[in-house]
Scaffold this motif. Structure first.
Motif, PDB file in Angstrom:
ATOM      1  N   ASN A   4     -44.559  -6.396  82.462  1.00 31.53           N
ATOM      2  CA  ASN A   4     -46.584  -5.521  82.947  1.00 31.53           C
ATOM      3  C   ASN A   4     -46.805  -4.722  81.905  1.00 31.53           C
ATOM      4  O   ASN A   4     -46.374  -4.599  81.349  1.00 31.53           O
ATOM      5  N   THR A   5     -48.478  -4.545  82.081  1.00 30.00           N
ATOM      6  CA  THR A   5     -49.030  -4.432  80.856  1.00 30.00           C
ATOM      7  C   THR A   5     -48.684  -2.395  80.375  1.00 30.00           C
ATOM      8  O   THR A   5     -48.529  -2.041  79.390  1.00 30.00           O
ATOM      9  N   SER A   6     -48.559  -2.110  81.921  1.00 29.74           N
ATOM     10  CA  SER A   6     -47.904  -0.585  81.643  1.00 29.74           C
ATOM     11  C   SER A   6     -46.950   0.203  80.772  1.00 29.74           C
ATOM     12  O   SER A   6     -46.440   0.544  80.022  1.00 29.74           O
ATOM     13  N   THR A   7     -45.477  -1.151  80.895  1.00 33.91           N
ATOM     14  CA  THR A   7     -44.441  -1.424  79.995  1.00 33.91           C
ATOM     15  C   THR A   7     -44.659  -1.352  78.287  1.00 33.91           C
ATOM     16  O   THR A   7     -44.350  -0.221  78.052  1.00 33.91           O
ATOM     17  N   LEU A   8     -45.534  -2.437  78.215  1.00 36.38           N
ATOM     18  CA  LEU A   8     -46.066  -2.060  77.209  1.00 36.38           C
ATOM     19  C   LEU A   8     -46.968  -1.804  76.563  1.00 36.38           C
ATOM     20  O   LEU A   8     -46.414  -1.085  75.036  1.00 36.38           O
ATOM     21  N   MET A   9     -47.471  -0.379  76.877  1.00 39.14           N
ATOM     22  CA  MET A   9     -48.202   0.175  76.236  1.00 39.14           C
ATOM     23  C   MET A   9     -48.115   1.662  75.738  1.00 39.14           C
ATOM     24  O   MET A   9     -47.700   1.845  74.926  1.00 39.14           O
ATOM     25  N   ILE A  11     -43.957   1.085  75.501  1.00 41.50           N
ATOM     26  CA  ILE A  11     -43.527   0.675  74.146  1.00 41.50           C
ATOM     27  C   ILE A  11     -44.162   0.754  72.459  1.00 41.50           C
ATOM     28  O   ILE A  11     -43.410   1.535  72.345  1.00 41.50           O
ATOM     29  N   PHE A  12     -45.289   0.662  72.610  1.00 46.83           N
ATOM     30  CA  PHE A  12     -45.894   0.473  71.554  1.00 46.83           C
ATOM     31  C   PHE A  12     -46.467   1.784  71.549  1.00 46.83           C
ATOM     32  O   PHE A  12     -46.584   2.195  70.506  1.00 46.83           O
ATOM     33  N   PHE A  13     -46.970   2.877  72.522  1.00 45.33           N
ATOM     34  CA  PHE A  13     -47.134   4.323  72.391  1.00 45.33           C
ATOM     35  C   PHE A  13     -46.339   4.982  71.670  1.00 45.33           C
ATOM     36  O   PHE A  13     -46.035   6.075  70.887  1.00 45.33           O
ATOM     37  N   ILE A  14     -44.615   4.648  71.921  1.00 42.20           N
ATOM     38  CA  ILE A  14     -44.109   5.347  71.398  1.00 42.20           C
ATOM     39  C   ILE A  14     -43.506   5.186  70.584  1.00 42.20           C
ATOM     40  O   ILE A  14     -42.714   5.682  69.622  1.00 42.20           O
ATOM     41  N   GLY A  15     -43.303   3.326  69.798  1.00 50.41           N
ATOM     42  CA  GLY A  15     -43.366   2.848  68.779  1.00 50.41           C
ATOM     43  C   GLY A  15     -44.525   3.819  67.644  1.00 50.41           C
ATOM     44  O   GLY A  15     -44.333   3.837  66.422  1.00 50.41           O
ATOM     45  N   LEU A  16     -45.310   3.831  68.049  1.00 50.90           N
ATOM     46  CA  LEU A  16     -47.249   4.115  66.875  1.00 50.90           C
ATOM     47  C   LEU A  16     -46.285   6.148  67.363  1.00 50.90           C
ATOM     48  O   LEU A  16     -46.994   6.836  65.568  1.00 50.90           O
ATOM     49  N   PHE A  17     -45.964   6.586  67.994  1.00 56.98           N
ATOM     50  CA  PHE A  17     -45.980   8.355  67.861  1.00 56.98           C
ATOM     51  C   PHE A  17     -45.177   8.383  67.087  1.00 56.98           C
ATOM     52  O   PHE A  17     -45.066   9.163  66.374  1.00 56.98           O
ATOM     53  N   LEU A  18     -43.749   7.289  67.129  1.00 60.14           N
ATOM     54  CA  LEU A  18     -42.679   7.811  65.869  1.00 60.14           C
ATOM     55  C   LEU A  18     -43.034   7.207  64.560  1.00 60.14           C
ATOM     56  O   LEU A  18     -43.365   8.245  63.156  1.00 60.14           O
ATOM     57  N   ILE A  19     -43.783   6.004  64.334  1.00 57.91           N
ATOM     58  CA  ILE A  19     -44.483   6.761  62.828  1.00 57.91           C
ATOM     59  C   ILE A  19     -45.285   6.938  62.530  1.00 57.91           C
ATOM     60  O   ILE A  19     -44.632   8.012  61.467  1.00 57.91           O
ATOM     61  N   SER A  20     -46.245   7.679  63.509  1.00 57.60           N
ATOM     62  CA  SER A  20     -47.101   9.216  63.261  1.00 57.60           C
ATOM     63  C   SER A  20     -45.819  10.017  62.930  1.00 57.60           C
ATOM     64  O   SER A  20     -46.679  11.019  61.874  1.00 57.60           O
ATOM     65  N   PHE A  21     -45.696  10.259  63.513  1.00 60.25           N
ATOM     66  CA  PHE A  21     -44.717  11.328  63.592  1.00 60.25           C
ATOM     67  C   PHE A  21     -43.360  11.146  61.569  1.00 60.25           C
ATOM     68  O   PHE A  21     -43.757  12.433  61.389  1.00 60.25           O
ATOM     69  N   TRP A  22     -43.688  10.610  61.406  1.00 63.53           N
ATOM     70  CA  TRP A  22     -42.228  10.108  60.101  1.00 63.53           C
ATOM     71  C   TRP A  22     -43.759  10.650  59.204  1.00 63.53           C
ATOM     72  O   TRP A  22     -42.966  10.715  58.104  1.00 63.53           O
ATOM     73  N   LYS A  23     -45.022   9.700  59.445  1.00 67.55           N
ATOM     74  CA  LYS A  23     -45.950   9.966  58.774  1.00 67.55           C
ATOM     75  C   LYS A  23     -45.999  11.788  58.244  1.00 67.55           C
ATOM     76  O   LYS A  23     -46.140  11.421  56.778  1.00 67.55           O
ATOM     77  N   ILE A  24     -45.785  11.852  58.757  1.00 71.81           N
ATOM     78  CA  ILE A  24     -46.629  13.535  59.039  1.00 71.81           C
ATOM     79  C   ILE A  24     -45.219  14.575  58.064  1.00 71.81           C
ATOM     80  O   ILE A  24     -45.515  15.072  57.060  1.00 71.81           O
ATOM     81  N   TYR A  25     -44.192  13.915  58.767  1.00 75.10           N
ATOM     82  CA  TYR A  25     -42.661  14.156  58.650  1.00 75.10           C
ATOM     83  C   TYR A  25     -42.877  14.008  56.915  1.00 75.10           C
ATOM     84  O   TYR A  25     -42.612  14.771  55.169  1.00 75.10           O
ATOM     85  N   ALA A  26     -43.283  13.067  56.888  1.00 71.28           N
ATOM     86  CA  ALA A  26     -43.271  12.927  54.464  1.00 71.28           C
ATOM     87  C   ALA A  26     -44.141  13.840  53.808  1.00 71.28           C
ATOM     88  O   ALA A  26     -43.599  13.528  52.551  1.00 71.28           O
ATOM     89  N   PHE A  27     -45.344  13.913  53.966  1.00 71.18           N
ATOM     90  CA  PHE A  27     -45.937  14.869  53.620  1.00 71.18           C
ATOM     91  C   PHE A  27     -45.507  16.244  53.218  1.00 71.18           C
ATOM     92  O   PHE A  27     -46.609  17.438  52.934  1.00 71.18           O
ATOM     93  N   LEU A  28     -44.976  16.915  54.650  1.00 73.80           N
ATOM     94  CA  LEU A  28     -44.586  18.616  54.702  1.00 73.80           C
ATOM     95  C   LEU A  28     -43.939  18.027  53.111  1.00 73.80           C
ATOM     96  O   LEU A  28     -42.502  17.690  53.031  1.00 73.80           O
ATOM     97  N   PRO A  29     -43.611  19.923  53.036  1.00 76.69           N
ATOM     98  CA  PRO A  29     -43.048  19.939  51.486  1.00 76.69           C
ATOM     99  C   PRO A  29     -41.534  20.177  52.253  1.00 76.69           C
ATOM    100  O   PRO A  29     -41.492  21.119  52.521  1.00 76.69           O
ATOM    101  N   ASN A  30     -40.688  19.503  51.458  1.00 77.10           N
ATOM    102  CA  ASN A  30     -39.437  19.976  51.700  1.00 77.10           C
ATOM    103  C   ASN A  30     -38.715  20.532  50.281  1.00 77.10           C
ATOM    104  O   ASN A  30     -37.278  21.016  51.371  1.00 77.10           O
ATOM    105  N   GLU A  31     -39.306  20.756  49.127  1.00 73.11           N
ATOM    106  CA  GLU A  31     -38.805  22.011  48.848  1.00 73.11           C
ATOM    107  C   GLU A  31     -39.090  22.625  48.005  1.00 73.11           C
ATOM    108  O   GLU A  31     -41.019  22.480  48.171  1.00 73.11           O
TER     109      GLU A  31
END
Length: 115
Positions: A4-9, A11-31
């Motif tokens: 149904n629509t809420s399940t798809l929403m 899934i997309f929310f979790i997927g986009l959240f993980l992509i956003s988290f990865w993009k923020i992590y990539a710009f944090l200073p690691n060294e």
């Protein structure tokens, strides 16, 4: 399998959240940057230069004179401490005063170093 629509929403929310988290992590200073002057070792190094300049000069030196003399000292690494300014000098002196409660001014530091 019927989604149904809420399940798809969700899934997309979790997927986009993980992509956003990865993009923020990539710009944090690691060294640590080679010119990082906020490490304990860098603070100790610049404090030694400050104390050496205080010891070599008169006890009633002003903060601005001290700043200029520290910048001209042969042990001052201008590439490493390129962010060094009068405010940073003031904070380093306050840090020194906190570590050494028997000193609360440049004059007292001068007396302590020359005794």
């Amino acid at each position: 399998m019927d989604l149904n629509t809420s399940t798809l929403m969700l899934i997309f929310f979790i997927g986009l959240f993980l992509i956003s988290f990865w993009k923020i992590y990539a710009f944090l200073p690691n060294e640590q940057l080679p010119d990082d002057d906020n490490t304990p070792q860098a603070k100790e190094e610049i404090t030694k230069v400050i104390l050496k300049v205080i010891q070599k000069n008169r006890p009633d030196i002003s903060l601005n004179e001290l700043f200029e003399k520290v910048k001209r000292d042969e042990d001052f690494d201008e590439k490493h401490f390129w962010r060094f300014n009068p405010n940073k000098l003031h904070h380093l002196l306050e840090y020194y005063y906190a570590k050494n409660p028997d000193t609360q001014s440049i004059e007292e530091v001068h007396k302590k170093l020359n005794s």
